[in-house]
Design a protein around this motif. Structure first.
Motif, PDB file in Angstrom:
ATOM      1  N   THR A  95       1.552   7.431 -14.726  1.00 21.41           N
ATOM      2  CA  THR A  95       1.645   8.780 -15.290  1.00 21.41           C
ATOM      3  C   THR A  95       1.280   9.838 -14.260  1.00 21.41           C
ATOM      4  O   THR A  95       1.697  10.991 -14.372  1.00 21.41           O
ATOM      5  CB  THR A  95       0.733   8.916 -16.527  1.00 21.41           C
ATOM      6  N   GLU A  96       0.514   9.455 -13.225  1.00 21.32           N
ATOM      7  CA  GLU A  96       0.131  10.380 -12.153  1.00 21.32           C
ATOM      8  C   GLU A  96       1.126  10.373 -10.999  1.00 21.32           C
ATOM      9  O   GLU A  96       0.909  11.034  -9.979  1.00 21.32           O
ATOM     10  CB  GLU A  96      -1.265  10.022 -11.612  1.00 21.32           C
ATOM     11  N   GLY A  97       2.209   9.618 -11.114  1.00 19.80           N
ATOM     12  CA  GLY A  97       3.226   9.585 -10.065  1.00 19.80           C
ATOM     13  C   GLY A  97       2.932   8.634  -8.924  1.00 19.80           C
ATOM     14  O   GLY A  97       3.581   8.691  -7.875  1.00 19.80           O
ATOM     15  N   SER A 137       0.266   6.179  -3.252  1.00 16.58           N
ATOM     16  CA  SER A 137       1.061   7.401  -3.353  1.00 16.58           C
ATOM     17  C   SER A 137       2.483   7.123  -2.880  1.00 16.58           C
ATOM     18  O   SER A 137       2.717   6.153  -2.125  1.00 16.58           O
ATOM     19  CB  SER A 137       0.441   8.500  -2.482  1.00 16.58           C
ATOM     20  N   PRO A 138       3.432   7.961  -3.267  1.00 21.74           N
ATOM     21  CA  PRO A 138       4.795   7.784  -2.749  1.00 21.74           C
ATOM     22  C   PRO A 138       4.833   7.825  -1.220  1.00 21.74           C
ATOM     23  O   PRO A 138       5.572   7.063  -0.598  1.00 21.74           O
ATOM     24  CB  PRO A 138       5.567   8.955  -3.366  1.00 21.74           C
ATOM     25  N   GLU A 139       4.026   8.680  -0.622  1.00 18.93           N
ATOM     26  CA  GLU A 139       3.996   8.776   0.835  1.00 18.93           C
ATOM     27  C   GLU A 139       3.495   7.466   1.456  1.00 18.93           C
ATOM     28  O   GLU A 139       4.027   7.000   2.454  1.00 18.93           O
ATOM     29  CB  GLU A 139       3.114   9.949   1.278  1.00 18.93           C
ATOM     30  N   LEU A 169       6.209   4.791   1.240  1.00 14.84           N
ATOM     31  CA  LEU A 169       7.202   4.945   2.307  1.00 14.84           C
ATOM     32  C   LEU A 169       6.642   4.464   3.639  1.00 14.84           C
ATOM     33  O   LEU A 169       7.353   3.847   4.434  1.00 14.84           O
ATOM     34  CB  LEU A 169       7.664   6.400   2.407  1.00 14.84           C
ATOM     35  N   GLY A 170       5.371   4.706   3.875  1.00 15.49           N
ATOM     36  CA  GLY A 170       4.730   4.204   5.082  1.00 15.49           C
ATOM     37  C   GLY A 170       4.709   2.685   5.121  1.00 15.49           C
ATOM     38  O   GLY A 170       4.932   2.067   6.173  1.00 15.49           O
ATOM     39  N   ILE A 171       4.445   2.082   3.969  1.00 15.77           N
ATOM     40  CA  ILE A 171       4.465   0.611   3.874  1.00 15.77           C
ATOM     41  C   ILE A 171       5.836   0.080   4.273  1.00 15.77           C
ATOM     42  O   ILE A 171       5.947  -0.892   5.029  1.00 15.77           O
ATOM     43  CB  ILE A 171       4.073   0.170   2.443  1.00 15.77           C
ATOM     44  N   VAL A 172       6.891   0.724   3.770  1.00 19.06           N
ATOM     45  CA  VAL A 172       8.249   0.309   4.119  1.00 19.06           C
ATOM     46  C   VAL A 172       8.501   0.505   5.608  1.00 19.06           C
ATOM     47  O   VAL A 172       8.964  -0.399   6.304  1.00 19.06           O
ATOM     48  CB  VAL A 172       9.285   1.087   3.279  1.00 19.06           C
TER      49      VAL A 172
END
Length: 192
Positions: A58-60, A154-156, A159-162
């Motif tokens: 719910t927090e993204g 977090s989404p950021e 993306l860093g993991i990827v």
């Protein structure tokens, strides 16, 4: 779309099981191609249907897991994933797996994509789902053969993991990257 010049399906001249166990079933087929080519020993690996989940809180934040994978002898980030039981709907299996492996549930679910690990040798598909607005519902309920840690990122960070190669499972990377490609079209507030 089926263009007129698409290759035609191969004719199976014979088929026999070489080995049959729940996690290792292989059949050997003799194949004749429309062009006249013959493949006397073509091997197909049979697996049940698989599912995985891009879960967004719910927090993204994204719900990822880490577990040891013996085939490559390593621990990496993954999506929650599992096997569809016989007769089970893939969506129900995905919801069950997310709850069992992470304790997260609820939210709004939708199909994200359907993938094949290797359409040349594997007979199964993987159904990826997007779950928006998930929340903690219970403690993890792992099987004795599962050792899974849950990571809310977090989404950021995802993306860093990827980008840093910390997620290597291709069937997990593709749905996560699709989520990021289409993320602007998912309005979390409208789905809750």
């Amino acid at each position: 779309m089926n263009p007129e010049n698409d290759p035609r399906p191969w004719a199976v001249e014979s088929s026999e099981y070489i080995h049959q166990l729940p996690w290792f079933t292989v059949r050997k087929e003799a194949i004749r191609m429309d062009s006249g080519g013959v493949i006397p020993n073509y091997f197909i690996f049979e697996y049940p249907t698989w599912v995985n989940v891009v879960a967004v809180t719910t927090e993204g934040q994204l719900v990822l897991i880490r577990q040891y994978r013996h085939g490559i002898a390593g621990v990496h980030y993954e999506l929650c994933a599992g096997v569809v039981d016989p007769g089970e709907d893939p969506l129900v299996a995905a919801q069950r797996e997310l709850l069992e492996e992470t304790g997260f549930g609820g939210g709004t679910w939708s199909p994200l994509m359907t993938l094949s690990a290797n359409p040349g040798t594997h007979n199964n598909l993987t159904h990826a789902f997007l779950a928006l607005g998930v929340e903690v519902k219970q403690a993890q309920h792992l099987e004795l053969t599962e050792e899974i840690s849950v990571h809310i990122v977090s989404p950021e960070r995802a993306l860093g993991i990827v980008n840093q190669g910390e997620m290597v499972q291709a069937l997990h990377l593709a749905p996560l990257l699709k989520y990021f490609l289409d993320r602007d079209s998912y309005n979390l507030a409208d789905r809750l």
